[in-house]
Design a protein around this motif. Structure first.
Motif, PDB file in Angstrom:
ATOM      1  N   VAL A  92       0.858  -1.199   0.000  1.00 46.31           N
ATOM      2  CA  VAL A  92       0.000   0.000   0.000  1.00 46.31           C
ATOM      3  C   VAL A  92       0.884   1.235   0.000  1.00 46.31           C
ATOM      4  N   ASP A  93       0.226   2.305  -0.308  1.00 49.69           N
ATOM      5  CA  ASP A  93       0.928   3.587  -0.269  1.00 49.69           C
ATOM      6  C   ASP A  93       1.017   4.027   1.202  1.00 49.69           C
ATOM      7  N   THR A  94       2.191   3.818   1.773  1.00 49.54           N
ATOM      8  CA  THR A  94       2.316   4.067   3.227  1.00 49.54           C
ATOM      9  C   THR A  94       2.090   5.531   3.564  1.00 49.54           C
ATOM     10  N   GLU A  95       2.529   6.377   2.669  1.00 53.68           N
ATOM     11  CA  GLU A  95       2.399   7.812   2.960  1.00 53.68           C
ATOM     12  C   GLU A  95       0.932   8.210   3.100  1.00 53.68           C
ATOM     13  N   SER A  96       0.134   7.741   2.103  1.00 52.53           N
ATOM     14  CA  SER A  96      -1.289   8.127   2.147  1.00 52.53           C
ATOM     15  C   SER A  96      -1.988   7.453   3.331  1.00 52.53           C
ATOM     16  N   LEU A  97      -1.552   6.186   3.599  1.00 50.11           N
ATOM     17  CA  LEU A  97      -2.149   5.479   4.741  1.00 50.11           C
ATOM     18  C   LEU A  97      -1.855   6.231   6.038  1.00 50.11           C
ATOM     19  N   ARG A  98      -0.590   6.637   6.171  1.00 47.45           N
ATOM     20  CA  ARG A  98      -0.203   7.329   7.409  1.00 47.45           C
ATOM     21  C   ARG A  98      -0.960   8.648   7.545  1.00 47.45           C
ATOM     22  N   SER A  99      -1.036   9.372   6.420  1.00 53.19           N
ATOM     23  CA  SER A  99      -1.714  10.664   6.509  1.00 53.19           C
ATOM     24  C   SER A  99      -3.196  10.497   6.827  1.00 53.19           C
ATOM     25  N   SER A 100      -3.775   9.314   6.412  1.00 52.59           N
ATOM     26  CA  SER A 100      -5.206   9.125   6.690  1.00 52.59           C
ATOM     27  C   SER A 100      -5.456   8.704   8.150  1.00 52.59           C
ATOM     28  N   ILE A 101      -4.533   7.905   8.693  1.00 53.26           N
ATOM     29  CA  ILE A 101      -4.820   7.432  10.067  1.00 53.26           C
ATOM     30  C   ILE A 101      -4.180   8.302  11.145  1.00 53.26           C
ATOM     31  N   GLU A 102      -3.195   9.105  10.748  1.00 52.32           N
ATOM     32  CA  GLU A 102      -2.472   9.880  11.761  1.00 52.32           C
ATOM     33  C   GLU A 102      -3.375  10.818  12.574  1.00 52.32           C
ATOM     34  N   PRO A 103      -4.253  11.601  11.918  1.00 57.78           N
ATOM     35  CA  PRO A 103      -5.090  12.509  12.734  1.00 57.78           C
ATOM     36  C   PRO A 103      -5.944  11.752  13.745  1.00 57.78           C
ATOM     37  N   GLU A 104      -6.492  10.590  13.296  1.00 52.30           N
ATOM     38  CA  GLU A 104      -7.360   9.825  14.197  1.00 52.30           C
ATOM     39  C   GLU A 104      -6.555   9.281  15.381  1.00 52.30           C
ATOM     40  N   LEU A 105      -5.368   8.719  15.026  1.00 55.73           N
ATOM     41  CA  LEU A 105      -4.506   8.193  16.101  1.00 55.73           C
ATOM     42  C   LEU A 105      -4.117   9.297  17.070  1.00 55.73           C
ATOM     43  N   ARG A 106      -3.765  10.438  16.493  1.00 53.96           N
ATOM     44  CA  ARG A 106      -3.344  11.575  17.317  1.00 53.96           C
ATOM     45  C   ARG A 106      -4.478  12.005  18.246  1.00 53.96           C
ATOM     46  N   ARG A 107      -5.694  12.003  17.679  1.00 58.24           N
ATOM     47  CA  ARG A 107      -6.845  12.430  18.483  1.00 58.24           C
ATOM     48  C   ARG A 107      -7.084  11.451  19.644  1.00 58.24           C
TER      49      ARG A 107
END
Lengths: 214, 228
Positions: A92-107
């Protein structure tokens, strides 16, 4: 040589001098052994201050360790999840995956961190306030006991003073009575003496009138 | 580590100490007070412990500081820096404690000569017999520093503790103490000079007796020489 005043060296020692002042002082130091020695002595004293270490409080350590453990556990879980995903899933595209889950994880991380720390802070505050209240009660109780003891002592002092006054009053009364008795006896004796004198005088006058020629 | 978490949390909360204290003042907000307590209790405990030299008293004075902070919450001005307000409360409590101790000492302590003799004997023992273990030496050194600081007059101890242990800038110290920055600098200069004298290494009497003329005096410094 004009030496800077000792107080001018203090901001220099702590790196708080303005740059132009610091440059002047540094230039002076190069040429002045006396100031160099003074500053070296101060630096040595400041360095030795570090040797007085205070232990951290138990509560703070426990709190720090528990938050740290929680953070490490979260990190391990995240890494494990990431590794499993990498091994089992399709590329998978790790960059896009990270950018999609990062805000949720951060929250989620923020929320959970906040709730954990808030609970521990509340516990610490309650414990401190509880201890303070207990101490305040103990102080108030000691104060009341002190007041009562003081009052009892005052009452005893007043009673002693009253008893002493009563004794003095009775003594004075007895003395007065005795003196009045003495006065009465003396007066009575005086009156008797006067009466006898008058009787004697009357007798002389009668005798004198009888012996006069007709 | 704890401080890092608190700073992170403060950033996440997006609220300053001053805002939190304003909420405590306006709404008696217990959560905000608990947050301030958590953030500041350790620095205040350390300040009080350093100034009194006693961990138990430091803990008591810390609790008293926060009780007084809550009691005096209406006196807080939003424009003032919260830390300055809090440091002042703690310093005033420590000063009250010094006065109380001083009064007690006047009535209870042995005569000055006796105390000086006792103190000098204690110090001598420390210098005479430094332990082989580096931790023990460090603890002894810490005890000497503590003793030297406690023997300094209050005004000097305050500036040293605030600058060195609490890491306040000289300007902030002036603000907390309510004196000009120049006065802080001159107090600090005096304090460091006095401290240097108090911590000056002593000569070991046995070595001093054995000293040969012409021998370097530095070789007789029982403590510094062993360290350097």
């Amino acid at each position: 040589m004009n030496h800077p005043k000792p107080e001018e060296w203090v901001p220099y020692l702590y790196g708080e001098s303005r740059p132009e002042v610091a440059r002047e002082l540094a230039a002076h130091l190069e040429s002045c052994l006396q100031c160099r020695e003074q500053l070296a002595g101060w630096r040595a004293s400041v360095k030795r201050l570090d040797n007085w270490k205070l232990p951290r409080t138990g509560r703070a350590d426990v709190m720090g360790v528990s938050v740290l453990r929680w953070a490490v556990a979260t990190l391990v879980l995240l890494l494990a999840g990431f590794a499993v995903g990498r091994l089992t899933g399709p590329a998978v595209d790790t960059e896009s995956l990270r950018s999609s889950i990062e805000p949720e994880l951060r929250r989620q991380l923020t929320e959970e961190l906040t709730s954990v720390v808030r609970a521990q802070v509340k516990e610490a505050a309650e414990s401190t306030l509880h201890t303070a209240a207990r101490e305040a009660e103990a102080i108030a109780a000691a104060y009341v006991r002190g007041l009562q003891a003081q009052r009892a002592e005052d009452r005893r002092a007043v009673e002693t003073a009253l008893a002493r006054l009563e004794t003095e009053r009775l003594t004075d009364l007895a003395t007065l009575k005795q003196e009045l008795d003495t006065l009465a006896v003396n007066t009575d004796a005086g009156l008797r003496q006067t009466t006898a004198g008058l009787v004697e005088l009357a007798h002389y006058r009668t005798v004198a009138r009888g012996s006069e020629p007709e | 580590m704890n401080g890092l978490w608190i700073s992170t949390l403060a950033l996440l909360r997006g609220r300053s100490d001053e805002e939190a204290m304003s909420r405590v003042k306006a709404y008696d907000d217990h959560e905000e007070f608990a947050w301030l307590l958590k953030k500041w209790q350790e620095p205040i405990r350390r300040l009080c412990t350093r100034l009194t030299g006693d961990a138990g008293q430091g803990e008591d004075l810390k609790q008293e500081t926060f009780l007084r902070l809550f009691r005096n919450r209406r006196q807080y001005e939003r424009s003032a820096k919260f830390s300055t307000f809090l440091w002042r409360i703690a310093l005033n409590l420590c000063r009250d404690e010094f006065r109380r101790q001083e009064r007690q000492r006047q009535f209870l302590s042995p005569p000055l000569d006796a105390r000086e003799a006792e103190g000098s004997e204690g110090a001598e023992a420390v210098w005479e017999a430094p332990g082989p273990d580096s931790n023990a030496v460090s603890a002894e050194e810490g005890a000497l520093v503590r003793k030297a600081l406690l023997e300094l007059p209050e005004i000097y101890r305050e500036v040293i503790v605030l600058r060195h242990y609490q890491d306040l800038k000289l300007g902030e110290i002036a603000e907390v103490l309510g004196i000009p920055e120049g006065t802080v600098n001159s107090r600090m200069a005096d304090a460091l000079t006095r401290l240097g004298r108090a911590l000056k290494p002593k000569l070991r009497p046995s070595l001093a007796r054995a000293a040969q003329p012409g021998k370097s005096p530095k070789s007789l410094l029982c403590y510094e020489s062993s360290k350097t």
